[in-house]
Design an enzyme around this catalytic site. Sequence first.
Site, PDB file in Angstrom:
ATOM      1  N   ASP A 104       0.952  -1.197   0.145  1.00  0.00           N
ATOM      2  CA  ASP A 104      -0.050   0.031  -0.019  1.00  0.00           C
ATOM      3  C   ASP A 104       1.018   1.389   0.016  1.00  0.00           C
ATOM      4  O   ASP A 104       1.953   1.224   0.541  1.00  0.00           O
ATOM      5  CB  ASP A 104      -0.859   0.070   1.166  1.00  0.00           C
TER       6      ASP A 104
ATOM      7  N   HIS B  67       2.807   3.180  -8.920  1.00  0.00           N
ATOM      8  CA  HIS B  67       2.368   1.936  -9.301  1.00  0.00           C
ATOM      9  C   HIS B  67       3.770   1.231  -9.864  1.00  0.00           C
ATOM     10  O   HIS B  67       4.144   0.053  -9.776  1.00  0.00           O
ATOM     11  CB  HIS B  67       1.191   1.570  -9.981  1.00  0.00           C
TER      12      HIS B  67
ATOM     13  N   LEU C 129      11.409 -19.961  -4.582  1.00  0.00           N
ATOM     14  CA  LEU C 129      10.291 -19.255  -4.033  1.00  0.00           C
ATOM     15  C   LEU C 129       9.205 -19.201  -4.773  1.00  0.00           C
ATOM     16  O   LEU C 129       9.236 -19.100  -6.047  1.00  0.00           O
ATOM     17  CB  LEU C 129      10.857 -17.798  -3.964  1.00  0.00           C
TER      18      LEU C 129
HETATM   19  C1  FPP Z   1      -2.106   0.222  -3.241  1.00  0.00           C
HETATM   20  O1  FPP Z   1      -1.498   1.582  -3.106  1.00  0.00           O
HETATM   21  C2  FPP Z   1      -1.508  -0.595  -4.256  1.00  0.00           C
HETATM   22  C3  FPP Z   1      -2.223  -1.077  -5.382  1.00  0.00           C
HETATM   23  C4  FPP Z   1      -3.834  -1.133  -5.313  1.00  0.00           C
HETATM   24  C5  FPP Z   1      -1.676  -1.785  -6.586  1.00  0.00           C
HETATM   25  C6  FPP Z   1      -0.447  -2.496  -6.143  1.00  0.00           C
HETATM   26  C7  FPP Z   1       0.346  -2.990  -7.432  1.00  0.00           C
HETATM   27  C8  FPP Z   1       1.746  -3.002  -7.803  1.00  0.00           C
HETATM   28  C9  FPP Z   1       2.744  -2.652  -6.618  1.00  0.00           C
HETATM   29  C10 FPP Z   1       2.153  -2.988  -8.994  1.00  0.00           C
HETATM   30  C11 FPP Z   1       1.730  -4.155  -9.548  1.00  0.00           C
HETATM   31  C12 FPP Z   1       1.890  -5.358  -9.262  1.00  0.00           C
HETATM   32  C13 FPP Z   1       2.485  -6.436  -9.858  1.00  0.00           C
HETATM   33  C14 FPP Z   1       2.549  -7.696  -9.442  1.00  0.00           C
HETATM   34  C15 FPP Z   1       3.028  -6.288 -11.332  1.00  0.00           C
HETATM   35  P1  FPP Z   1      -2.340   2.818  -3.361  1.00  0.00           P
HETATM   36  O2  FPP Z   1      -2.676   2.914  -4.791  1.00  0.00           O
HETATM   37  O3  FPP Z   1      -3.820   2.301  -2.570  1.00  0.00           O
HETATM   38  O4  FPP Z   1      -1.766   3.888  -2.546  1.00  0.00           O
HETATM   39  P2  FPP Z   1      -2.454   5.041  -1.844  1.00  0.00           P
HETATM   40  O5  FPP Z   1      -3.059   4.444  -0.570  1.00  0.00           O
HETATM   41  O6  FPP Z   1      -1.350   6.166  -1.312  1.00  0.00           O
HETATM   42  O7  FPP Z   1      -3.270   5.625  -2.738  1.00  0.00           O
END
Ligand code: FPP
Length: 249
Positions: free
Chosen positions: A26, A43, A137
């Site tokens: 997150d 992201h 892994l």
């Molecule tokens: C949460 O941060 C994150 C996500 C909803 C997406 C996580 C995705 C990745 C790390 C990249 C894709 C993964 C792979 C496996 C290729 P948020 O957007 O909710 O952050 P915020 O709370 O600060 O808005």
Amino acid sequence: MQTTSKNSSQYPLPARIPRHIAIIMDGNGRWAKQRGMPRLFGHRAGTENLRRVLEAAVEFGVERLTVYAFSTENWNRPEDEVTGLMLLVEDMIDRELNNLHKNGVQLRHIGREDRLSEHLREKVHRAVEKTRNNTRLILNIAFNYGGRDEIVQAIKHIIDDGISAEQITEELVSSYLYTAGQPDPDLVVRTSGEVRVSNFLIWQSAYAEWYFTPKYWPDFDKDELYKAIIHFGDRERRFGMVSEQIQTP
Ligand code: FPP
């Protein structure tokens, strides 16, 4: 995988390390906002970070990582962010699959396949198939995943299979989840300071330790993973028993 700057002796490991770590990655959006950049920039940085954390996890002897990459609720995000996240996953598979395979990483998808494009679905299937015999892994990617939805799907399949009420046990329910056959996570990490479960592995994390850190996911580096592992090593898992009943290594 690349070697990391600090050597292994600078990360002495506790006797007990979590074999299976699950992560709610997150804070990508806030990380990007801090830099005056669009959310997708965060992201992308988050995806890069996953590679680093994967390398560190292998070095620390973690056997399994489950990462929350896209929830069933994330479809409600702005369309361009949803499209961007889909493309990021495709891109990760295109760019990283050979390297992951070479390094013995087994990829698995946990979550629904509906709503994913045919194209992405095929790509995911190919990646899972290619890496299925790797053992160094196991990387479970929770994508289009929701914990309650997972349980609802399991109940439907149990009924479809004509299983009677007497046959239903916790083991049986576990065997109908996306994580069937896999051990439950020992440790669940959530970055970015939020202290919520957010529908992630709600069945499987019943006895997991939780570790919350204010770090945003793109900043959760090897040192941070190490801290989480040390935190786990210091905890006593009692599984409902009392201290005297627990065997310490
Ligand atoms: C949460 O941060 C994150 C996500 C909803 C997406 C996580 C995705 C990745 C790390 C990249 C894709 C993964 C792979 C496996 C290729 P948020 O957007 O909710 O952050 P915020 O709370 O600060 O808005």
